[in-house]
Design an enzyme around this catalytic site. Structure first.
Site, PDB file in Angstrom:
ATOM      1  N   ILE A   1       0.842  -1.208   0.000  1.00 41.47           N
ATOM      2  CA  ILE A   1       0.000   0.000   0.000  1.00 41.47           C
ATOM      3  C   ILE A   1       0.872   1.251   0.000  1.00 41.47           C
ATOM      4  O   ILE A   1       0.588   2.245  -0.670  1.00 41.47           O
ATOM      5  CB  ILE A   1      -0.984  -0.040   1.180  1.00 41.47           C
ATOM      6  CG1 ILE A   1      -1.877  -1.269   1.024  1.00 41.47           C
ATOM      7  CG2 ILE A   1      -1.815   1.229   1.254  1.00 41.47           C
ATOM      8  CD1 ILE A   1      -2.659  -1.689   2.204  1.00 41.47           C
TER       9      ILE A   1
ATOM     10  N   ASP B   1      11.783   1.917   5.285  1.00 33.71           N
ATOM     11  CA  ASP B   1      11.281   0.533   5.302  1.00 33.71           C
ATOM     12  C   ASP B   1      12.397  -0.430   5.726  1.00 33.71           C
ATOM     13  O   ASP B   1      13.546  -0.275   5.321  1.00 33.71           O
ATOM     14  CB  ASP B   1      10.772   0.143   3.887  1.00 33.71           C
ATOM     15  CG  ASP B   1       9.693  -0.934   3.930  1.00 33.71           C
ATOM     16  OD1 ASP B   1       8.547  -0.661   3.507  1.00 33.71           O
ATOM     17  OD2 ASP B   1       9.995  -2.033   4.415  1.00 33.71           O
TER      18      ASP B   1
ATOM     19  N   LYS C   1       0.935  -7.550   9.577  1.00 33.00           N
ATOM     20  CA  LYS C   1      -0.505  -7.435   9.306  1.00 33.00           C
ATOM     21  C   LYS C   1      -1.203  -8.760   9.029  1.00 33.00           C
ATOM     22  O   LYS C   1      -2.306  -8.798   8.496  1.00 33.00           O
ATOM     23  CB  LYS C   1      -0.702  -6.510   8.117  1.00 33.00           C
ATOM     24  CG  LYS C   1      -0.091  -7.062   6.838  1.00 33.00           C
ATOM     25  CD  LYS C   1      -0.968  -6.728   5.656  1.00 33.00           C
ATOM     26  CE  LYS C   1      -0.541  -7.507   4.459  1.00 33.00           C
ATOM     27  NZ  LYS C   1      -1.644  -8.141   3.770  1.00 33.00           N
TER      28      LYS C   1
ATOM     29  N   TYR D   1      -3.541  -8.811  15.950  1.00 35.43           N
ATOM     30  CA  TYR D   1      -3.306  -7.796  14.910  1.00 35.43           C
ATOM     31  C   TYR D   1      -4.358  -6.688  15.007  1.00 35.43           C
ATOM     32  O   TYR D   1      -4.044  -5.503  15.102  1.00 35.43           O
ATOM     33  CB  TYR D   1      -3.356  -8.430  13.515  1.00 35.43           C
ATOM     34  CG  TYR D   1      -3.616  -7.427  12.435  1.00 35.43           C
ATOM     35  CD1 TYR D   1      -4.899  -7.284  11.888  1.00 35.43           C
ATOM     36  CD2 TYR D   1      -2.613  -6.577  11.991  1.00 35.43           C
ATOM     37  CE1 TYR D   1      -5.154  -6.333  10.925  1.00 35.43           C
ATOM     38  CE2 TYR D   1      -2.865  -5.630  11.023  1.00 35.43           C
ATOM     39  CZ  TYR D   1      -4.141  -5.506  10.495  1.00 35.43           C
ATOM     40  OH  TYR D   1      -4.399  -4.553   9.547  1.00 35.43           O
TER      41      TYR D   1
ATOM     42  N   PHE E   1     -10.565  -1.689   4.269  1.00 37.48           N
ATOM     43  CA  PHE E   1     -11.262  -2.976   4.222  1.00 37.48           C
ATOM     44  C   PHE E   1     -10.345  -3.961   3.518  1.00 37.48           C
ATOM     45  O   PHE E   1      -9.219  -4.165   4.029  1.00 37.48           O
ATOM     46  CB  PHE E   1     -12.690  -2.762   3.679  1.00 37.48           C
ATOM     47  CG  PHE E   1     -13.529  -2.271   4.833  1.00 37.48           C
ATOM     48  CD1 PHE E   1     -13.397  -0.972   5.315  1.00 37.48           C
ATOM     49  CD2 PHE E   1     -14.365  -3.134   5.529  1.00 37.48           C
ATOM     50  CE1 PHE E   1     -14.100  -0.536   6.443  1.00 37.48           C
ATOM     51  CE2 PHE E   1     -15.081  -2.705   6.647  1.00 37.48           C
ATOM     52  CZ  PHE E   1     -14.943  -1.407   7.099  1.00 37.48           C
ATOM     53  N   ASN E   2     -10.676  -4.542   2.394  1.00 36.34           N
ATOM     54  CA  ASN E   2      -9.751  -5.541   1.842  1.00 36.34           C
ATOM     55  C   ASN E   2      -9.004  -5.009   0.628  1.00 36.34           C
ATOM     56  O   ASN E   2      -9.522  -5.065  -0.490  1.00 36.34           O
ATOM     57  CB  ASN E   2     -10.532  -6.814   1.486  1.00 36.34           C
ATOM     58  CG  ASN E   2     -10.924  -7.593   2.712  1.00 36.34           C
ATOM     59  OD1 ASN E   2     -11.560  -7.054   3.627  1.00 36.34           O
ATOM     60  ND2 ASN E   2     -10.523  -8.845   2.788  1.00 36.34           N
TER      61      ASN E   2
ATOM     62  N   ASN F   1      -1.949 -15.965   2.597  1.00 32.79           N
ATOM     63  CA  ASN F   1      -3.133 -16.269   3.423  1.00 32.79           C
ATOM     64  C   ASN F   1      -4.387 -15.682   2.777  1.00 32.79           C
ATOM     65  O   ASN F   1      -5.481 -16.177   2.933  1.00 32.79           O
ATOM     66  CB  ASN F   1      -2.989 -15.632   4.817  1.00 32.79           C
ATOM     67  CG  ASN F   1      -1.871 -16.281   5.612  1.00 32.79           C
ATOM     68  OD1 ASN F   1      -1.827 -17.502   5.713  1.00 32.79           O
ATOM     69  ND2 ASN F   1      -0.959 -15.481   6.122  1.00 32.79           N
TER      70      ASN F   1
ATOM     71  N   PRO G   1     -11.386 -20.851  10.812  1.00 33.03           N
ATOM     72  CA  PRO G   1     -11.733 -20.325  12.144  1.00 33.03           C
ATOM     73  C   PRO G   1     -11.506 -18.813  12.231  1.00 33.03           C
ATOM     74  O   PRO G   1     -10.507 -18.295  11.730  1.00 33.03           O
ATOM     75  CB  PRO G   1     -10.758 -21.061  13.082  1.00 33.03           C
ATOM     76  CG  PRO G   1     -10.373 -22.299  12.345  1.00 33.03           C
ATOM     77  CD  PRO G   1     -10.412 -21.950  10.882  1.00 33.03           C
TER      78      PRO G   1
HETATM   79  C1  WQD Z   1     -11.272 -13.088   2.264  1.00 34.80           C
HETATM   80  C2  WQD Z   1     -12.358 -14.124   2.072  1.00 34.80           C
HETATM   81  C3  WQD Z   1     -12.074 -16.072   3.432  1.00 34.80           C
HETATM   82  C4  WQD Z   1      -8.350 -17.380   1.431  1.00 34.80           C
HETATM   83  C5  WQD Z   1      -7.682  -9.698   5.419  1.00 34.80           C
HETATM   84  C6  WQD Z   1      -6.602  -9.519   6.387  1.00 34.80           C
HETATM   85  C7  WQD Z   1      -6.988  -8.509   7.426  1.00 34.80           C
HETATM   86  C8  WQD Z   1      -7.449  -7.231   6.777  1.00 34.80           C
HETATM   87  C9  WQD Z   1      -8.494  -7.475   5.704  1.00 34.80           C
HETATM   88  C10 WQD Z   1      -5.798  -5.513   6.899  1.00 34.80           C
HETATM   89  C11 WQD Z   1     -12.835 -14.764   3.367  1.00 34.80           C
HETATM   90  C12 WQD Z   1     -11.934 -16.425   1.950  1.00 34.80           C
HETATM   91  C13 WQD Z   1      -9.486 -16.686   1.833  1.00 34.80           C
HETATM   92  C14 WQD Z   1      -8.505 -18.628   0.764  1.00 34.80           C
HETATM   93  C15 WQD Z   1     -10.890 -18.421   0.944  1.00 34.80           C
HETATM   94  N1  WQD Z   1      -6.330  -6.550   6.234  1.00 34.80           N
HETATM   95  N2  WQD Z   1     -10.729 -17.202   1.593  1.00 34.80           N
HETATM   96  N3  WQD Z   1      -9.768 -19.105   0.548  1.00 34.80           N
HETATM   97  O1  WQD Z   1      -9.704 -12.544   6.104  1.00 34.80           O
HETATM   98  O2  WQD Z   1     -11.077 -10.648   5.122  1.00 34.80           O
HETATM   99  O3  WQD Z   1      -8.820 -10.226   6.034  1.00 34.80           O
HETATM  100  O4  WQD Z   1      -7.978  -8.465   4.812  1.00 34.80           O
HETATM  101  O5  WQD Z   1      -6.260  -4.951   7.819  1.00 34.80           O
HETATM  102  O6  WQD Z   1      -5.832  -8.270   8.194  1.00 34.80           O
HETATM  103  O7  WQD Z   1      -6.372 -10.761   6.981  1.00 34.80           O
HETATM  104  O8  WQD Z   1      -9.116 -11.538   3.873  1.00 34.80           O
HETATM  105  O9  WQD Z   1      -8.379 -12.520   1.761  1.00 34.80           O
HETATM  106  O10 WQD Z   1      -7.899 -13.780   3.920  1.00 34.80           O
HETATM  107  O11 WQD Z   1     -10.248 -13.662   3.062  1.00 34.80           O
HETATM  108  O12 WQD Z   1     -12.020 -18.873   0.727  1.00 34.80           O
HETATM  109  O13 WQD Z   1      -7.526 -19.311   0.362  1.00 34.80           O
HETATM  110  O14 WQD Z   1     -11.824 -15.196   1.274  1.00 34.80           O
HETATM  111  O15 WQD Z   1     -12.813 -17.075   4.129  1.00 34.80           O
HETATM  112  O16 WQD Z   1     -14.216 -15.011   3.241  1.00 34.80           O
HETATM  113  P1  WQD Z   1      -9.771 -11.293   5.332  1.00 34.80           P
HETATM  114  P2  WQD Z   1      -8.822 -12.920   3.137  1.00 34.80           P
END
Ligand code: WQD
Length: 339
Positions: A12, A31, A85, A152, A181-182, A201, A294
């Site tokens: 970002i 950084d 993060k 976090y 958000f995402n 992840n 989870p």
């Molecule tokens: C998105 C959706 C999963 C991986 C992240 C960060 C958090 C924040 C916001 C900074 C969910 C699904 C995911 C996969 C899947 N960032 N999924 N298969 O969990 O909303 O949060 O972004 O502040 O710190 O962790 O994002 O992309 O992990 O998940 O089905 O292999 O995708 O269940 O519904 P999340 P994500």
């Protein structure tokens, strides 16, 4: 304005550096490169034709921050992106997360305020909201530290408490907390983008690596949520829209502490994101349905009206823009910045 971006070589941070330079501001990056590459400095120069000099070091170290001010200051503002993060990792390494994510803020505030900065912008998160009954989240939605599911998110909420109290004794300073958000997507040039270390992840970079053949298939975490297609919904925002939100926050900053949601307000499901990516590449992607992850919420998305009203900022780019731009980045950089 002259702006120091702590964590500015990150995903970002780099996009925000480009937007600030293109808006006519001067930028320097600080950084420690623990989640990015020094290559980013030349990529920013390639995109903008301008330099954002990089100071390599830890933003939690006052002497490193002093060096950045000595070498590239004076600065009018600091934007603080420098944090660990990963939600899952934070549950395994809480002390690392509390120390890094709070000490970096303390050091940047101590040195920045001593040097007379007028504005401090903090990278926060929509995961500070603790009650799904409040959806769509406005900036006043419940933020109950005890209810948050991971260290976090707790570090981000704790940071906001610190920032509010510090601003109260520096009334002429503007402190703005931007609750992302995402963030997904990449600059249209394909020169900068998200480059997670190891296996991602997050959904979007995982899908991108399946598309480019680095991973075998997408695991869909749960299809039995109370959502239209049964899969999790999130408020995905293009990283370039997010970067523009930082420029607007800096340029419109007023003395005081203010928080803004940076999101689109439009929930998109896992299957909808995958379908968008398949449209971008013109083929289907292998996927399997797995049990819920989870800690995941069924849905999270914001009401972005306050940023539009007060900053004149609104996200413009769609999920198809996001997946198209991620695909270009992934194709041009199959091995990320280090090739
Ligand atoms: C998105 C959706 C999963 C991986 C992240 C960060 C958090 C924040 C916001 C900074 C969910 C699904 C995911 C996969 C899947 N960032 N999924 N298969 O969990 O909303 O949060 O972004 O502040 O710190 O962790 O994002 O992309 O992990 O998940 O089905 O292999 O995708 O269940 O519904 P999340 P994500």
């Amino acid at each position: 304005m002259r702006v120091l971006l702590a964590g500015g070589a990150g995903y970002i941070g780099a996009h925000t550096a480009v937007s600030l330079l293109e808006a006519g501001h001067d930028v320097a990056l600080l950084d420690n490169l623990d989640n990015t590459s020094a290559v980013v400095e030349q990529r920013i120069a390639q995109i903008t034709g301008k330099t954002a000099p990089l100071v390599i070091g830890d933003a939690a170290d006052d002497e490193v921050v002093e060096r950045a001010f000595a070498e590239h200051g004076p600065f009018d503002a600091v934007i603080h992106f420098a944090a660990h993060k990963a939600v899952g990792e934070s549950t395994q390494k809480p002390l690392d997360y509390y120390a890094n994510n709070l000490d970096s803020t303390f050091a940047l505030l101590r040195v920045g305020l001593a040097h007379g900065i007028r504005s401090f912008v903090f990278s926060s998160t929509g995961t500070v909201y603790s009650d799904p009954a409040d959806l769509p989240f406005t900036e006043d939605a419940t933020r109950d530290l005890v209810e948050l599911s991971n260290p976090y998110s707790k570090t981000k909420l704790m940071n906001e408490v610190v920032l509010r109290d510090v601003q109260a004794v520096n009334p002429e300073v503007s402190i703005t907390s931007l609750r992302y958000f995402n963030p997904v997507g990449a600059h249209a040039s394909g020169l900068i983008g998200e480059d997670p270390q190891g296996t991602p992840n997050n959904l979007m970079p995982f899908v991108a690596r399946v598309a480019v053949g680095r991973l075998e298939r997408i695991g869909v975490f749960g299809d039995d949520y109370d959502t239209p297609d049964g899969t999790g919904q999130r408020d995905y925002i293009h990283v370039v829209d997010l970067a523009e939100g930082h420029v607007a926050a800096l340029e419109k900053a007023q003395p005081g502490f203010t928080a803004y949601n940076l999101g689109t307000g439009t929930p998109v499901s896992v299957l909808e994101l995958i379908a968008s990516f398949e449209r971008a590449i013109g083929r289907e992607l292998p996927k399997e349905f797995l049990p819920r992850r989870p800690g995941d919420l069924a849905a999270t998305y914001c009401d972005p009206a306050k940023a539009e009203r007060e900053l004149g900022w609104k996200a413009r780019l769609t999920i198809d823009d996001m997946t198209r731009d991620v695909w270009r980045w992934q194709q041009q950089n199959p091995g990320g910045y280090e090739g």
